[in-house]
Design a protein around this motif. Structure first.
Motif, mmCIF file in Angstrom:
data_model
loop_
_atom_site.group_PDB
_atom_site.id
_atom_site.type_symbol
_atom_site.label_atom_id
_atom_site.label_comp_id
_atom_site.label_asym_id
_atom_site.label_seq_id
_atom_site.Cartn_x
_atom_site.Cartn_y
_atom_site.Cartn_z
ATOM 1 N N LEU A 1 -9.320 59.697 -57.170
ATOM 2 C CA LEU A 1 -10.351 60.099 -58.123
ATOM 3 C C LEU A 1 -10.756 61.557 -57.947
ATOM 4 C CD1 LEU A 1 -12.697 56.965 -57.960
ATOM 5 C CD2 LEU A 1 -11.156 57.585 -59.832
ATOM 6 N N GLU A 2 -10.716 62.039 -56.708
ATOM 7 C CA GLU A 2 -11.216 63.383 -56.425
ATOM 8 C C GLU A 2 -10.115 64.443 -56.332
ATOM 9 O OE1 GLU A 2 -15.439 62.580 -54.235
ATOM 10 O OE2 GLU A 2 -13.692 62.735 -52.922
ATOM 11 N N GLY A 3 -8.856 64.006 -56.258
ATOM 12 C CA GLY A 3 -7.768 64.967 -56.234
ATOM 13 C C GLY A 3 -7.453 65.534 -54.875
ATOM 14 N N GLY A 4 -7.583 64.722 -53.826
ATOM 15 C CA GLY A 4 -7.290 65.204 -52.482
ATOM 16 C C GLY A 4 -7.087 64.068 -51.519
ATOM 17 N N GLU A 5 -7.084 64.398 -50.239
ATOM 18 C CA GLU A 5 -6.930 63.410 -49.175
ATOM 19 C C GLU A 5 -8.309 63.042 -48.645
ATOM 20 O OE1 GLU A 5 -4.848 62.934 -44.757
ATOM 21 O OE2 GLU A 5 -4.127 64.477 -46.150
ATOM 22 N N CYS A 6 -8.634 61.777 -48.696
ATOM 23 C CA CYS A 6 -9.966 61.286 -48.341
ATOM 24 C C CYS A 6 -9.970 60.715 -46.928
ATOM 25 C CB CYS A 6 -10.390 60.215 -49.347
ATOM 26 S SG CYS A 6 -11.934 59.364 -48.944
ATOM 27 N N THR A 7 -11.044 60.982 -46.209
ATOM 28 C CA THR A 7 -11.272 60.398 -44.892
ATOM 29 C C THR A 7 -12.637 59.730 -44.899
ATOM 30 O OG1 THR A 7 -9.956 62.114 -43.789
ATOM 31 C CG2 THR A 7 -11.484 60.843 -42.415
ATOM 32 N N LEU A 8 -12.674 58.452 -44.590
ATOM 33 C CA LEU A 8 -13.929 57.706 -44.572
ATOM 34 C C LEU A 8 -14.664 57.898 -43.256
ATOM 35 C CD1 LEU A 8 -12.758 54.315 -46.133
ATOM 36 C CD2 LEU A 8 -14.152 56.065 -47.243
ATOM 37 N N PHE A 9 -15.994 57.823 -43.328
ATOM 38 C CA PHE A 9 -16.843 57.911 -42.150
ATOM 39 C C PHE A 9 -17.879 56.781 -42.175
ATOM 40 C CE2 PHE A 9 -15.021 62.081 -42.241
ATOM 41 C CZ PHE A 9 -14.942 62.460 -40.901
ATOM 42 N N ALA A 10 -18.517 56.574 -41.043
ATOM 43 C CA ALA A 10 -19.470 55.477 -40.914
ATOM 44 C C ALA A 10 -20.714 55.663 -41.761
ATOM 45 C CB ALA A 10 -19.869 55.303 -39.443
ATOM 46 N N SER A 11 -20.990 56.890 -42.196
ATOM 47 C CA SER A 11 -22.154 57.162 -43.043
ATOM 48 C C SER A 11 -21.962 58.507 -43.715
ATOM 49 C CB SER A 11 -23.447 57.184 -42.213
ATOM 50 O OG SER A 11 -23.464 58.301 -41.340
ATOM 51 N N GLY A 12 -22.788 58.774 -44.702
ATOM 52 C CA GLY A 12 -22.758 60.077 -45.335
ATOM 53 C C GLY A 12 -23.122 61.185 -44.363
ATOM 54 N N MET A 13 -24.064 60.935 -43.454
ATOM 55 C CA MET A 13 -24.446 61.950 -42.483
ATOM 56 C C MET A 13 -23.330 62.218 -41.485
ATOM 57 S SD MET A 13 -27.256 63.299 -43.294
ATOM 58 C CE MET A 13 -27.326 64.319 -41.819
ATOM 59 N N ALA A 14 -22.573 61.194 -41.115
ATOM 60 C CA ALA A 14 -21.412 61.415 -40.249
ATOM 61 C C ALA A 14 -20.391 62.289 -40.955
ATOM 62 C CB ALA A 14 -20.789 60.081 -39.848
ATOM 63 N N ALA A 15 -20.245 62.094 -42.268
ATOM 64 C CA ALA A 15 -19.330 62.917 -43.049
ATOM 65 C C ALA A 15 -19.811 64.368 -43.087
ATOM 66 C CB ALA A 15 -19.205 62.354 -44.466
ATOM 67 N N ILE A 16 -21.110 64.581 -43.263
ATOM 68 C CA ILE A 16 -21.658 65.937 -43.272
ATOM 69 C C ILE A 16 -21.461 66.598 -41.912
ATOM 70 C CG2 ILE A 16 -23.826 67.235 -43.349
ATOM 71 C CD1 ILE A 16 -24.721 65.375 -45.608
ATOM 72 N N ALA A 17 -21.653 65.841 -40.839
ATOM 73 C CA ALA A 17 -21.442 66.388 -39.493
ATOM 74 C C ALA A 17 -19.999 66.847 -39.319
ATOM 75 C CB ALA A 17 -21.801 65.345 -38.440
ATOM 76 N N ALA A 18 -19.054 66.085 -39.867
ATOM 77 C CA ALA A 18 -17.647 66.481 -39.782
ATOM 78 C C ALA A 18 -17.388 67.752 -40.567
ATOM 79 C CB ALA A 18 -16.759 65.343 -40.286
ATOM 80 N N VAL A 19 -18.049 67.900 -41.714
ATOM 81 C CA VAL A 19 -17.898 69.117 -42.507
ATOM 82 C C VAL A 19 -18.460 70.311 -41.743
ATOM 83 C CG1 VAL A 19 -18.622 70.304 -44.609
ATOM 84 C CG2 VAL A 19 -17.852 67.932 -44.717
ATOM 85 N N PHE A 20 -19.600 70.141 -41.097
ATOM 86 C CA PHE A 20 -20.159 71.231 -40.289
ATOM 87 C C PHE A 20 -19.171 71.669 -39.209
ATOM 88 C CE2 PHE A 20 -24.909 70.032 -41.055
ATOM 89 C CZ PHE A 20 -24.874 70.715 -42.259
ATOM 90 N N ALA A 21 -18.441 70.711 -38.668
ATOM 91 C CA ALA A 21 -17.497 71.036 -37.595
ATOM 92 C C ALA A 21 -16.336 71.886 -38.076
ATOM 93 C CB ALA A 21 -16.964 69.749 -36.962
ATOM 94 N N THR A 22 -16.073 71.913 -39.394
ATOM 95 C CA THR A 22 -14.955 72.698 -39.906
ATOM 96 C C THR A 22 -15.206 74.198 -39.812
ATOM 97 O OG1 THR A 22 -15.772 72.735 -42.205
ATOM 98 C CG2 THR A 22 -14.370 70.884 -41.558
ATOM 99 N N ARG A 23 -16.457 74.592 -39.584
ATOM 100 C CA ARG A 23 -16.769 76.026 -39.550
ATOM 101 C C ARG A 23 -16.258 76.687 -38.287
ATOM 102 N NH1 ARG A 23 -20.740 76.478 -35.834
ATOM 103 N NH2 ARG A 23 -21.345 78.610 -36.298
ATOM 104 N N GLY A 24 -15.806 75.901 -37.305
ATOM 105 C CA GLY A 24 -15.385 76.474 -36.042
ATOM 106 C C GLY A 24 -16.588 76.824 -35.174
ATOM 107 N N ARG A 25 -16.396 77.723 -34.240
ATOM 108 C CA ARG A 25 -17.456 78.045 -33.280
ATOM 109 C C ARG A 25 -18.400 79.133 -33.781
ATOM 110 N NH1 ARG A 25 -14.338 78.077 -27.399
ATOM 111 N NH2 ARG A 25 -13.580 75.922 -27.475
#
Length: 364
Positions: free
Chosen positions: A65-89
Motif C-alpha cells: 500500500l505504501e510502496g516500500g519495504e515494511c517492518t512491524l514494531f510492537a507499537s507506534g512509539m517503538a517504530a518512532i524510536a527506530a526512526v530516530f535511530a536512523t539519524r546515526g550518532r
C-alpha cells in the motif's frame, strides 16, 4: 498489486494463494522457535525475535500500500524510536511542535538535539546540521498540514532524511514515499487494525539499505510485535477501505453540522473546501479520513458533552469502528482546555450526527 483498487489490495494484500482445503485466512504462527535442520544455511525463520511468517504477511500488505519495504514494531512509539535511530550518532532532529507530544518527549529522553517547528512552517525550517526531519501531516491534534514534497526537496539538498508520521492520514489516504519522503512511520493501533484491540506500529521505506538497518534495529532492540496482534491487525486491514469511506463521510457531515452549532468554535477538518489546510492536503492526500477537531467552552463543557452522548466514547486513540473523542489538553498539548479531537467511527451518519448535536445542546 499496484494496478488494483484500494479495497482489493486491502482484502488480498499479503494473503497466500491457498491450495484446495487450505484455510483462506491462516492463523498466526505462535512459535518462538523454528527447526534449523542440518544445512549450514540458516532458514528464513529460526527465532521469534528475528522473524515470523505472520509478520511478513502483514508487512507485505502494508508495504504494498505504501510502496516500500515494511517492518512491524510492537507499537507506534517503538517504530518512532527506530526512526530516530536512523539519524546515526550526530545531527539534529526536526520535529513538529504541534505534533504527537510523545515523539518530542521520547527525543528528549534520548538526549537528541531537537529543533521544533510548527507543521505549517516545516517548509521554512532551519536545516543547518539536521540529519532527520520528521513530519506529521495532518498533525495530531491540530490537523494542520505541510507540503511533503517541498520539505523533502529542501531536506535532501541539506543531506537530511525525511520521515512522515502517516497515522492520521492512513496508508490509503496518503503515500509519503511517492511525495519524496524517505520513511513512513505509523501507529497501526489506529486505523490499520481499526478495532481498538491491538497495539502495533510500522516503518516503511523504499531504500533497501535503510530497510535492512531498521529491521536489524528491531531484531537487536527486541521491539517485536506479538504474532496474535499482527494477525488481528491483518484481519482489520481487510476492511480499511470500507471503514475509511464511512469515517470520512461521517467526519464531513459532522464538521459541517458542528460549524453551525453555537457551542462550537474552531472546527477543523482538511476535507472542507475552506479549511486552512485544504489546498495543500488536496494536492497530496488521495483520500480524506475521519479525524476532526473542534473547541468547546471549557473542560466542563467537554465533560458534559461526553456524558450526554450515546455514541461518542471518551478515549485517547482514534481510527476505530466506534466514534471517540479526546480532550487533548489533558495530555499536555499546547491547546485550549476545551479542544476536542473527534474520531468519527462507522455508525450510520444520521444517527451519529443527531447524537452529537443533541449532546452539544445538553452541554450548553
Amino acid at each position: 498489486m499496484t494496478d488494483l483498487g484500494d479495497g482489493t489490495r486491502c482484502v488480498h494484500g499479503g494473503a497466500p494463494s491457498p491450495g484446495v482445503g487450505d484455510p483462506l485466512h491462516p492463523g498466526p504462527v505462535l512459535s518462538s522457535t523454528f527447526a534449523l535442520g542440518t544445512s549450514a544455511q540458516t532458514p528464513a525463520d529460526f527465532y521469534g525475535r528475528a522473524g515470523n511468517p505472520t509478520w511478513r504477511a502483514l508487512e507485505s500488505a502494508i508495504g504494498g500500500l505504501e510502496g516500500g519495504e515494511c517492518t512491524l514494531f510492537a507499537s507506534g512509539m517503538a517504530a518512532i524510536a527506530a526512526v530516530f535511530a536512523t539519524r546515526g550518532r550526530d545531527g539534529t532532529v526536526v520535529l513538529p511542535s504541534d505534533g504527537y507530544y510523545l515523539a518530542r518527549a521520547l527525543a528528549a529522553d534520548l538526549g537528541l538535539p531537537v529543533r521544533t517547528v510548527p507543521t505549517t512552517q516545516a517548509h521554512e525550517a532551519d536545516l543547518d546540521g539536521v540529519a532527520l526531519v520528521m513530519l506529521e501531516t495532518p498533525s495530531n491534534p491540530g490537523l494542520d498540514v505541510c507540503d511533503i514534497a517541498a520539505v523533502a526537496s529542501r531536506a535532501h539538498a541539506a543531506g537530511a532524511l525525511v520521515a512522515v508520521d502517516n497515522t492520521t492520514a492512513t496508508p490509503l489516504g496518503q503515500r509519503p514515499l511517492n511525495l519524496g519522503a524517505d520513511i513512513v512511520v505509523a501507529s497501526d493501533t489506529k486505523a490499520v487494525a481499526g478495532h481498538g484491540d491491538v497495539v502495533l506500529g510500522h516503518v516503511t521505506t523504499a531504500d533497501a539499505g535503510l530497510a535492512a538497518r531498521i529491521r536489524d534495529a528491531r531484531t537487536r532492540g527486541g521491539a517485536v510485535p506479538g504474532p496474535m496482534e499482527v494477525w488481528l491487525a491483518h484481519r482489520g486491514l481487510g476492511t480499511l477501505d470500507l471503514r475509511l469511506e464511512r469515517q470520512a463521510t461521517n467526519a464531513r457531515t459532522l464538521a459541517t453540522a458542528l460549524r453551525a452549532h453555537p457551542a462550537v468554535r474552531d472546527v477543523r477538518w482538511p476535507g472542507l473546501a475552506d479549511d486552512p489546510a485544504h489546498e495543500v492536503a488536496a494536492r497530496q492526500m488521495r483520500r480524506w479520513n475521519g479525524v476532526l477537531r473542534f473547541t468547546l467552552r471549557d473542560t466542563d463543557a467537554v465533560a458534559a458533552f461526553l456524558a450526554a452522548s450515546r455514541f461518542v466514547e471518551s478515549a485517547t486513540s482514534f481510527g476505530g469502528l466506534k466514534t471517540s473523542a479526546d480532550r487533548r489538553e489533558r495530555w499536555g498539548d499546547a491547546v485550549a482546555p476545551g479542544l476536542v479531537r473527534l474520531s468519527a467511527g462507522c455508525e450510520d451518519t444520521a444517527d451519529l450526527v443527531a447524537d452529537v448535536l443533541a449532546a452539544l445542546d445538553a452541554c450548553g
